[in-house]
Enzyme design. Structure first.
Site, PDB file in Angstrom:
ATOM      1  N   ASP B  27      42.497 -81.373  71.339  1.00  0.00           N
ATOM      2  CA  ASP B  27      41.419 -80.445  70.994  1.00  0.00           C
ATOM      3  C   ASP B  27      40.272 -81.278  70.439  1.00  0.00           C
ATOM      4  O   ASP B  27      40.457 -82.443  70.077  1.00  0.00           O
ATOM      5  CB  ASP B  27      41.903 -79.448  69.937  1.00  0.00           C
ATOM      6  CG  ASP B  27      40.808 -78.490  69.501  1.00  0.00           C
ATOM      7  OD1 ASP B  27      40.154 -77.906  70.390  1.00  0.00           O
ATOM      8  OD2 ASP B  27      40.564 -78.327  68.291  1.00  0.00           O
ATOM      9  N   SER B  28      39.108 -80.664  70.332  1.00  0.00           N
ATOM     10  CA  SER B  28      37.971 -81.359  69.727  1.00  0.00           C
ATOM     11  C   SER B  28      38.213 -81.643  68.247  1.00  0.00           C
ATOM     12  O   SER B  28      37.553 -82.498  67.680  1.00  0.00           O
ATOM     13  CB  SER B  28      36.716 -80.512  69.884  1.00  0.00           C
ATOM     14  OG  SER B  28      36.928 -79.244  69.320  1.00  0.00           O
ATOM     15  N   TYR B  59      32.720 -79.815  70.038  1.00  0.00           N
ATOM     16  CA  TYR B  59      32.327 -79.926  71.448  1.00  0.00           C
ATOM     17  C   TYR B  59      31.383 -78.777  71.869  1.00  0.00           C
ATOM     18  O   TYR B  59      30.636 -78.915  72.838  1.00  0.00           O
ATOM     19  CB  TYR B  59      33.559 -79.883  72.353  1.00  0.00           C
ATOM     20  CG  TYR B  59      34.399 -81.155  72.372  1.00  0.00           C
ATOM     21  CD1 TYR B  59      34.157 -82.216  71.502  1.00  0.00           C
ATOM     22  CD2 TYR B  59      35.452 -81.289  73.288  1.00  0.00           C
ATOM     23  CE1 TYR B  59      34.934 -83.357  71.529  1.00  0.00           C
ATOM     24  CE2 TYR B  59      36.227 -82.447  73.322  1.00  0.00           C
ATOM     25  CZ  TYR B  59      35.965 -83.485  72.444  1.00  0.00           C
ATOM     26  OH  TYR B  59      36.728 -84.615  72.484  1.00  0.00           O
ATOM     27  N   GLY B  60      31.471 -77.668  71.156  1.00  0.00           N
ATOM     28  CA  GLY B  60      30.799 -76.436  71.591  1.00  0.00           C
ATOM     29  C   GLY B  60      29.292 -76.541  71.684  1.00  0.00           C
ATOM     30  O   GLY B  60      28.656 -75.710  72.337  1.00  0.00           O
ATOM     31  N   CYS B  90      41.306 -76.718  73.824  1.00  0.00           N
ATOM     32  CA  CYS B  90      39.932 -76.506  73.382  1.00  0.00           C
ATOM     33  C   CYS B  90      39.244 -75.704  74.479  1.00  0.00           C
ATOM     34  O   CYS B  90      39.267 -76.101  75.643  1.00  0.00           O
ATOM     35  CB  CYS B  90      39.254 -77.870  73.215  1.00  0.00           C
ATOM     36  SG  CYS B  90      37.474 -77.837  73.020  1.00  0.00           S
ATOM     37  N   ASN B  91      38.656 -74.579  74.107  1.00  0.00           N
ATOM     38  CA  ASN B  91      38.022 -73.727  75.112  1.00  0.00           C
ATOM     39  C   ASN B  91      36.866 -74.417  75.804  1.00  0.00           C
ATOM     40  O   ASN B  91      36.691 -74.293  77.014  1.00  0.00           O
ATOM     41  CB  ASN B  91      37.541 -72.430  74.458  1.00  0.00           C
ATOM     42  CG  ASN B  91      38.651 -71.421  74.303  1.00  0.00           C
ATOM     43  OD1 ASN B  91      38.899 -70.631  75.189  1.00  0.00           O
ATOM     44  ND2 ASN B  91      39.357 -71.482  73.189  1.00  0.00           N
ATOM     45  N   THR B  92      36.068 -75.142  75.018  1.00  0.00           N
ATOM     46  CA  THR B  92      34.921 -75.819  75.616  1.00  0.00           C
ATOM     47  C   THR B  92      35.393 -76.841  76.636  1.00  0.00           C
ATOM     48  O   THR B  92      34.901 -76.875  77.774  1.00  0.00           O
ATOM     49  CB  THR B  92      34.089 -76.516  74.513  1.00  0.00           C
ATOM     50  OG1 THR B  92      33.774 -75.556  73.507  1.00  0.00           O
ATOM     51  CG2 THR B  92      32.826 -77.102  75.075  1.00  0.00           C
ATOM     52  N   GLU B 169      36.509 -72.845  59.041  1.00  0.00           N
ATOM     53  CA  GLU B 169      36.776 -74.162  58.456  1.00  0.00           C
ATOM     54  C   GLU B 169      36.504 -74.166  56.946  1.00  0.00           C
ATOM     55  O   GLU B 169      37.090 -74.939  56.201  1.00  0.00           O
ATOM     56  CB  GLU B 169      35.960 -75.245  59.170  1.00  0.00           C
ATOM     57  CG  GLU B 169      36.353 -75.336  60.628  1.00  0.00           C
ATOM     58  CD  GLU B 169      36.394 -76.750  61.179  1.00  0.00           C
ATOM     59  OE1 GLU B 169      35.873 -77.660  60.542  1.00  0.00           O
ATOM     60  OE2 GLU B 169      36.969 -76.918  62.267  1.00  0.00           O
ATOM     61  N   CYS B 201      37.940 -68.982  71.613  1.00  0.00           N
ATOM     62  CA  CYS B 201      37.787 -70.187  70.785  1.00  0.00           C
ATOM     63  C   CYS B 201      39.029 -70.274  69.911  1.00  0.00           C
ATOM     64  O   CYS B 201      39.477 -69.272  69.364  1.00  0.00           O
ATOM     65  CB  CYS B 201      36.528 -70.089  69.930  1.00  0.00           C
ATOM     66  SG  CYS B 201      36.367 -71.438  68.726  1.00  0.00           S
ATOM     67  N   HIS B 203      39.557 -71.283  67.032  1.00  0.00           N
ATOM     68  CA  HIS B 203      39.451 -70.927  65.615  1.00  0.00           C
ATOM     69  C   HIS B 203      39.583 -69.415  65.387  1.00  0.00           C
ATOM     70  O   HIS B 203      39.905 -68.978  64.295  1.00  0.00           O
ATOM     71  CB  HIS B 203      38.088 -71.355  65.056  1.00  0.00           C
ATOM     72  CG  HIS B 203      37.981 -72.808  64.728  1.00  0.00           C
ATOM     73  ND1 HIS B 203      38.048 -73.783  65.680  1.00  0.00           N
ATOM     74  CD2 HIS B 203      37.815 -73.461  63.542  1.00  0.00           C
ATOM     75  CE1 HIS B 203      37.906 -74.975  65.096  1.00  0.00           C
ATOM     76  NE2 HIS B 203      37.767 -74.802  63.808  1.00  0.00           N
TER      77      HIS B 203
END
Lengths: 284, 284
Positions: B27-28, B59-60, B90-92, B169, B201, B203
């Site tokens: 993931d990022s 990354y987004g 990671c979605n991006t 976060e 995403c 998160h």
């Protein structure tokens, strides 16, 4: 501690005669444009070259070692543009990498910490100063140390406000949400009775209205961008390096990721149109 | 388009007999731990190796080209750990780099987009699906394209919510502020009459309570982490690659910046203690 792979190539004789050389400014991304804006206000005829490290923003959550490495790469790039002075327009980078940069580059280097600190120490009356910034800036204790070095009797209250940067980048600089966030962050600081608050992040000047409303009009806000630009002007004049003629200045912008987002958000920060922008490659 | 400097070294014979090999997840940064958590729930005995690219998160906000480059570097690292399957958590990265990775690696690769899309298409009754994610994910149109490929009659409403990641976060996953932000973002989506909302995403699963409250209990939330972990389980079983014994699994974690912050925030995401963590160098 990270060290440059190659022996450092940066030291060279500083040519005091060339006033035409640009002022170099780098930041982790867009925020440093608030500093550039004030430099342009103070010194409208200076040529400038700005590097925003948008491929690796934000620096505020990274380790000091990583920030030093990134800062040195940015410095190397700007130095290749034949600058006469370097402004590290990022609080995080100024906090952790200024000494390293100064040791490895022969042009004068100005960070954003010291000018803000000097102004705050000059202006506080009750010797209680607040500092807000990113996690890395606050953790580095740079502001606290710099203030204490000037006057050990001053009490310093520092606080990281990680949501302020994304709020500003989202364009939510006023209204209920940003006010609630500011209240949540600043409540404790207000209770400490500070009379001076340093905005220790280049994004924060865009929140001045809300911050003043929340912390109270009797607390003086110190905008590091303004203080830094004054120091740049003073230093160039002292060195006889200021460009005096009225020719139109050259403004160059470089970014490390594609310019699209920088252009969209950046013009709010700079307050003028951004032209001549180019993407460059960093080692990452 | 960025291309690897060296001829790609990744293709090699896929050894179907080795069930002991770990599942690789990258993931990022921290967010992918929500995906790892669900994989551990579904497959408690599997060995896992996780890479969080914390030196270059998020990354987004980066360009597709940069995201592809970073993703490929992460893939190369995990491949060196002899993984049997790669999850791009990671979605991006899943949005923009999955095809590129699949072309250059011989183990199966699972992204987080397709599992979420399949679940959403299966579950919608009024054929109106909402998607929320980062700026890059939404701009890539990956979700919209994937949904339309499955059923062109479905209406898709997608929306970027850049403040959700920093809120999570910061640990502000409930309360007045996050609710106000969610209302501001989701108001329009609600008015469109969607009956299914994909959390695009990693998160966002931590915001499920607030999102349900704001969007209404009649809208079904699709958690890509859960759907992805089901797909991982199914694929490993189909390939006869699932680890069946009851030995304690090995969990390894790697980050590209110092582990301190990852450890502090990450355990909330993973729901268990993180041990065996190491910092590695990427090219940046």
């Amino acid at each position: 501690m990270w060290k440059p792979n190659k022996p450092c190539q940066l030291n060279r004789e500083f040519d005091v005669d060339n006033r035409e050389k640009p002022i170099g400014v780098f930041d982790s991304g867009i925020g440093g444009l608030t500093v550039l804006k004030e430099i342009i206000n103070e010194l409208p005829y200076e040529n400038t070259v700005y590097l925003g490290d948008t491929a690796r923003v934000p620096y505020g959550i990274r380790s000091p070692e990583t920030v030093i490495r990134y800062s040195f790469e940015n410095t190397t790039f700007l130095y290749s543009k034949d600058i006469k002075l370097l402004v590290v327009a990022c609080n995080t980078a100024s906090s952790v990498s200024l000494d390293f940069i100064r040791k490895n580059i022969s042009v004068p280097v100005i960070g954003v910490i010291e000018p803000g600190v000097k102004a705050a120490v000059r202006k506080t009356k009750n010797n209680k100063i607040g500092v807000i910034g990113t996690e890395a800036t606050v953790k580095s204790n740079s502001y606290t140390n710099a203030i204490k070095n000037m006057d050990a009797s001053i009490e310093v209250y520092s606080l990281s406000c990680p949501l302020f940067v994304p709020l500003v980048e989202e364009g939510w600089t006023e209204g209920e949400i940003v006010t609630s966030v500011a209240k949540k962050y600043l409540g404790g600081l207000k209770d400490m009775g500070i009379d001076t608050l340093i905005l220790g992040c280049t994004h924060y000047p865009l929140l001045k209205t809300v911050l003043t409303e929340v912390i109270g009009g009797d607390v003086r806000l110190i905008d590091s961008a303004i203080e830094t630009s004054r120091k740049v002007k003073m230093l160039l004049e002292n060195l006889g390096l200021n460009r005096e003629n009225n020719f139109v200045p050259r403004r160059e912008f470089f970014v490390t990721d594609s310019p699209e987002r920088f252009l969209k958000v950046g013009e709010n920060f700079l307050g003028e149109k951004i032209e001549h922008i180019e993407k460059i490659a960093v080692s990452s």
